[in-house]
Design an enzyme around this catalytic site. Structure first.
Site, PDB file in Angstrom:
ATOM      1  N   SER A   1      42.613  30.399  40.261  1.00  0.00           N
ATOM      2  CA  SER A   1      43.619  30.738  39.255  1.00  0.00           C
ATOM      3  C   SER A   1      43.072  31.693  38.196  1.00  0.00           C
ATOM      4  CB  SER A   1      44.150  29.471  38.577  1.00  0.00           C
ATOM      5  OG  SER A   1      43.137  28.850  37.804  1.00  0.00           O
ATOM      6  N   SER A   2      41.803  32.061  38.301  1.00  0.00           N
ATOM      7  CA  SER A   2      41.143  32.882  37.289  1.00  0.00           C
ATOM      8  C   SER A   2      41.192  34.364  37.647  1.00  0.00           C
ATOM      9  CB  SER A   2      39.678  32.448  37.137  1.00  0.00           C
ATOM     10  OG  SER A   2      38.910  33.429  36.484  1.00  0.00           O
ATOM     11  N   PRO A   3      41.893  35.192  36.857  1.00  0.00           N
ATOM     12  CA  PRO A   3      41.920  36.624  37.164  1.00  0.00           C
ATOM     13  C   PRO A   3      40.563  37.296  37.004  1.00  0.00           C
ATOM     14  CG  PRO A   3      43.057  36.166  35.096  1.00  0.00           C
ATOM     15  CD  PRO A   3      42.769  34.848  35.724  1.00  0.00           C
TER      16      PRO A   3
ATOM     17  N   SER B   1      37.764  35.875  37.751  1.00  0.00           N
ATOM     18  CA  SER B   1      37.041  35.543  38.982  1.00  0.00           C
ATOM     19  C   SER B   1      37.455  36.469  40.115  1.00  0.00           C
ATOM     20  CB  SER B   1      37.306  34.088  39.375  1.00  0.00           C
ATOM     21  OG  SER B   1      36.737  33.180  38.465  1.00  0.00           O
TER      22      SER B   1
ATOM     23  N   ASP C   1      37.267  29.908  40.238  1.00  0.00           N
ATOM     24  CA  ASP C   1      38.531  29.193  40.389  1.00  0.00           C
ATOM     25  C   ASP C   1      39.579  30.219  40.824  1.00  0.00           C
ATOM     26  OD1 ASP C   1      41.212  28.220  39.607  1.00  0.00           O
ATOM     27  OD2 ASP C   1      40.148  26.535  38.714  1.00  0.00           O
TER      28      ASP C   1
END
Length: 204
Positions: free
Chosen positions: A13-15, A17, A11
């Site tokens: 918005s996932s740091p 990731s 995603d």
């Protein structure tokens, strides 16, 4: 022996990731693992569990620790200094639609460019102009790509990919799923997931 497959659900918005996306290509090549880059949306999965936002955001102590942890890891991986997006979580819908619309060959480079813009350059990935510039920088006809990415067919594909992730047990990002259905959650499980995928292929 064919390369071992591994699904990479992420995603924007996932740091965590972001960290995984920066590392996975080189590690996968070394392990002879074939990565399927699968953008999805965590929001609907969190909502189905009764969360209004990410649990890492709603808990102040976890939130503080997460940013300190990601900052240290970015330095460890020799990535640019981390810049925390504001607001956070970001609206990642447009970026996810565009990433999904791009073909398998183009998706990794676009994904890394989005993450770099967001977490290293402090740019707003919800802004169409940002996505325009990222696509143009990669040599794409950006207006055409964005128009096609926002067609209903592609919107439905992203919903379906998010539902497929939920059905496979995905509850956070990044998540790696091997051919036997084994699920590995988190940037710190990337190496373990690659090793598992490789061992499956060797045993086949």
């Amino acid at each position: 022996m064919a390369s071992a497959p591994l699904d990479f659900y992420y995603d924007f918005s996932s740091p965590y990731s972001y960290l995984a996306a920066a590392r996975i290509a080189a590690l996968a090549e070394g392990a002879d693992v074939r990565i399927a880059w699968k953008p999805f949306l965590l929001g609907p999965i969190f909502a189905a569990k009764g969360h209004a936002t990410s649990p890492l955001v709603s808990d102040p102590d976890k939130n503080v620790h997460m940013w300190a942890d990601v900052t240290r890891l970015a330095e460890l991986y020799h990535l640019p200094p981390l810049r925390r997006p504001d607001p956070f979580p970001v609206n990642s819908l447009l970026a996810a639609r565009v990433a999904l619309h791009l073909n398998d060959a183009c998706r990794p480079a676009f994904t890394r460019a989005v993450y770099r813009a967001e977490f290293a350059e402090g740019r707003d990935i919800a802004d169409r102009e940002t996505i325009y510039h990222l696509l143009a920088g990669l040599g794409h006809f950006f207006e055409e790509v964005i128009d096609e990415a926002e067609r209903q067919e592609n919107k439905d594909r992203l919903r379906a990919q998010t539902e497929a992730a939920r059905a496979e047990g995905v509850f956070g990002a990044p998540t790696f799923i091997a051919a036997d259905g084994a699920l590995f959650w988190g940037n710190d499980r990337l190496e373990m997931a690659l090793d598992h995928a490789r061992r499956l292929a060797r045993a086949a």
